[in-house]
Design an enzyme around this catalytic site. Structure first.
Site, short mmCIF file in Angstrom:
data_model
loop_
_atom_site.label_atom_id
_atom_site.label_comp_id
_atom_site.label_asym_id
_atom_site.label_seq_id
_atom_site.Cartn_x
_atom_site.Cartn_y
_atom_site.Cartn_z
N CYS A 379 -3.46 2.96 6.56
CA CYS A 379 -2.51 2.25 5.71
C CYS A 379 -1.50 1.47 6.55
O CYS A 379 -1.85 0.44 7.11
CB CYS A 379 -1.85 3.22 4.74
SG CYS A 379 -1.30 2.42 3.24
N HIS A 502 -6.33 5.62 2.32
CA HIS A 502 -6.05 6.91 2.99
C HIS A 502 -7.28 7.81 2.89
O HIS A 502 -7.36 8.63 1.97
CB HIS A 502 -4.87 7.60 2.30
CG HIS A 502 -3.56 6.93 2.50
ND1 HIS A 502 -2.73 7.23 3.55
CD2 HIS A 502 -2.94 5.99 1.78
CE1 HIS A 502 -1.64 6.50 3.47
NE2 HIS A 502 -1.73 5.72 2.39
N GLU A 504 -7.91 10.39 4.41
CA GLU A 504 -7.57 11.80 4.62
C GLU A 504 -7.53 12.60 3.31
O GLU A 504 -7.76 13.81 3.31
CB GLU A 504 -6.24 11.96 5.37
CG GLU A 504 -4.97 11.50 4.64
CD GLU A 504 -4.63 10.02 4.86
OE1 GLU A 504 -5.56 9.24 5.15
OE2 GLU A 504 -3.45 9.66 4.72
N1 GLN Z 1 4.63 0.64 3.59
C1 GLN Z 1 3.33 0.08 3.50
C2 GLN Z 1 3.06 -0.50 2.12
O1 GLN Z 1 3.74 -0.21 1.20
C3 GLN Z 1 2.27 1.10 3.86
C4 GLN Z 1 2.21 2.26 2.91
C5 GLN Z 1 1.50 3.45 3.48
O2 GLN Z 1 1.28 3.54 4.68
N2 GLN Z 1 1.16 4.41 2.65
O3 GLN Z 1 2.13 -1.26 1.93
#
Ligand code: GLN
Length: 525
Positions: A379, A502, A504
């Protein structure tokens, strides 16, 4: 439906969630279909707005619900996929009851905790349990017995106990047996917390006693006597080498037999996966070191799913994954310390929000890219990989994300459809979304398919305007969902894989997440 209610006493942080998940697992190992509900007595509607540094990780379900990390434990231990209704909070219950009151559903009655709030709680539990199609529903009541917030929930459990047949409901209370300065096992805190529970009209059927060491038989007898449970219902839950050994421990303590007897259940054919997992875990004979470069990195609880996903991948490779949590701000304060990364076989940058530590993470990604060290970006870890690449390979010196800075080169930006969302609760792109993978890419190789569905939690995206420039210099977007970039990789690098999603959250013991498995394999060389 059989209900097993798990309550906790003495103090928080005893591992009630792991206990609940493990009870589920030992019964699943007997062939039952098990589901789980977590009750969180806080007023928040969900965990989405809560700081992971206070409450631990925010876990994301396939339907996009942002929930307590214990649901992650249930999904991993039970190998199931849950939905938002499996996390009940005080906020949700009151919101519904107040909405009903405004609609006039209560026909002019005075709306009260008993029966209106307690009925709403019971209805939710029964509805979710039924919908899941499970044989057994584990209900973990968050907080500690005696907390003012948990009262309506415990009262609801008391009512359920009198409404359900005795063979359909069991209570398990988790307590602590501390050691005194002479090393003696002390039962008084357990006695007191059971007394507190009984004052609410609840009698535990079994007591799971957490302790540093195995509980002695005479300590068990004492607990049994004072707390009015049979001695075989006192379970020693001493510290285990790994959380996945806890179900085995409980099985050896006879808890599944005891509960099956209490709930009049006869075991069905058992699935062999858990034994297989235990076998693989005991065969581990090597180690690899991974650096996770994060924010306030000492708090492993805020990255629990990453920790578990690395472990699952390691088990599959017969290796222990030793994780060092590195605070990205260290690299900002002291840029030459970046060389400490040479000690690691892999570098991982997890998700995150806000600017803090991001420049340090960019340095770590640059180090991984230039030194051919396996890199996994999740992410924010993908967004920063794109930023690093734009800065150092495209010469866009101040490339950045519009979340993090005002910049003339917002290579990561908010897409127009996301912009309209203003309210802070659930404003993100959340939950399971599909991606189409490029034929012949690392992504396709890792997933063994040209399609995937993984869970998301983000607002920002790769800015489509910069894609041709970035790809011309060698970073490829090999997973896409329409105009959204889902995966960025660098062909020719030993292993450089990053995702907007994600992975994970879908990793399971015995079924590791494909990118994590490929990453650990690459780290092992
Ligand atoms: N802050 C970033 C976004 O909002 C990444 C979010 C995250 O890593 N879960 O896109």
């Amino acid at each position: 439906m059989k209900y097993i209610i798990v309550t906790g006493g003495v103090m928080s942080g005893l591992g009630k969630g792991i206990t609940a998940a493990s009870i589920g697992r030992i019964l699943k190992n007997k062939g039952f279909n098990v589901t789980a509900i977590k009750i969180d007595p806080y007023i928040n509607i969900d965990a989405g707005t809560m700081s992971p540094y206070q409450h631990g990780e925010v876990f994301v379900l396939k339907d996009g619900a942002e929930v307590d990390l214990d649901l992650g434990n249930y999904e991993r231990f039970l190998d199931i996929e849950l939905t938002r209704e499996h996390n009940i909070t005080t906020g949700q219950v009151y919101l519904t009851v107040i909405e009903k009151e405004r609609r006039g559903d209560y026909l002019g009655k005075t709306v009260q905790i008993i029966p209106h709030i307690t009925n709403e709680i019971k209805e939710r539990i029964r509805r979710v349990a039924k919908k899941s199609g499970a044989d057994i529903c584990i209900i973990e009541v968050g907080g500690t017995v005696g907390d003012i917030e948990s009262m309506p929930f415990l009262e609801s459990m008391r009512q359920m106990h009198s409404e359900e047949k005795a063979e359909n409901i069991a209570f398990v209370h988790v307590t602590l047996v501390p050691l005194d300065t002479q090393g003696e096992q002390k039962t008084k805190p357990t006695q007191h917390s059971v007394k507190e529970l009984r004052s609410l009209g609840l009698q535990p059927d079994a007591i799971v006693a957490r302790c540093k060491e195995p509980i002695h038989p005479d300590t068990k007898s004492k607990i049994a006597l004072f707390c009015d449970v049979p001695v075989n219902a006192v379970v020693s839950a001493h510290d285990a080498r790994d959380i996945y050994y806890v179900p085995t421990l409980m099985e050896q303590e006879g808890l599944s037999d005891y509960l099956m007897q209490k709930l009049k259940l006869t075991p069905k054919g058992a699935p062999p996966e858990w034994d297989e997992l235990m076998r693989k875990m005991s065969a581990i004979d090597k180690e690899t070191r991974i650096a996770v470069v994060g924010k306030y990195a000492h708090l492993g609880d805020s990255y629990i799913s990453i920790n578990e996903a690395l472990k699952h991948a390691g088990i599959e490779c017969g290796c222990r994954v030793k994780i060092d949590w590195i605070d990205a701000e260290e690299f900002e304060k002291n840029p030459s310390s970046i060389d400490t990364l040479q000690r690691y076989s892999g570098i991982l940058v997890p998700g995150g929000f806000g600017v803090r530590g991001t420049e340090g993470k960019v340095l770590a990604i640059k180090y991984a890219r230039e030194n051919n060290i396996p890199y996994l970006g999740l992410c924010l870890g993908m967004q920063l990989a794109v930023i690093e690449f734009a800065r150092n390979m495209l010469g866009l010196k101040n490339a950045n994300s519009s979340e993090l800075a005002k910049t003339e080169h917002p290579v990561i930006d908010i897409l127009p459809e996301q912009e309209s969302i203003k309210n802070m609760g659930g404003t993100m792109r959340l939950g399971s979304c599909e991606a189409i993978l490029v034929e012949g890419s690392l992504a396709q190789k890792i997933y063994g398919s040209t399609r995937l569905a993984e869970r998301h939690r983000h607002r920002y995206e790769v800015n489509p305007k910069y894609i041709p420039m970035i790809e011309a210099k060698g970073m490829k977007f090999t997973g896409k969902n329409d105009h959204r970039m889902e995966i960025a990789e660098i062909p020719g690098h030993k292993f450089f894989f990053s995702s907007q999603f994600h992975p994970e959250f879908r990793s399971r013991p015995g079924k590791p997440s494909p990118p994590f498995l490929a990453f650990v394999k690459a780290a092992l060389g």
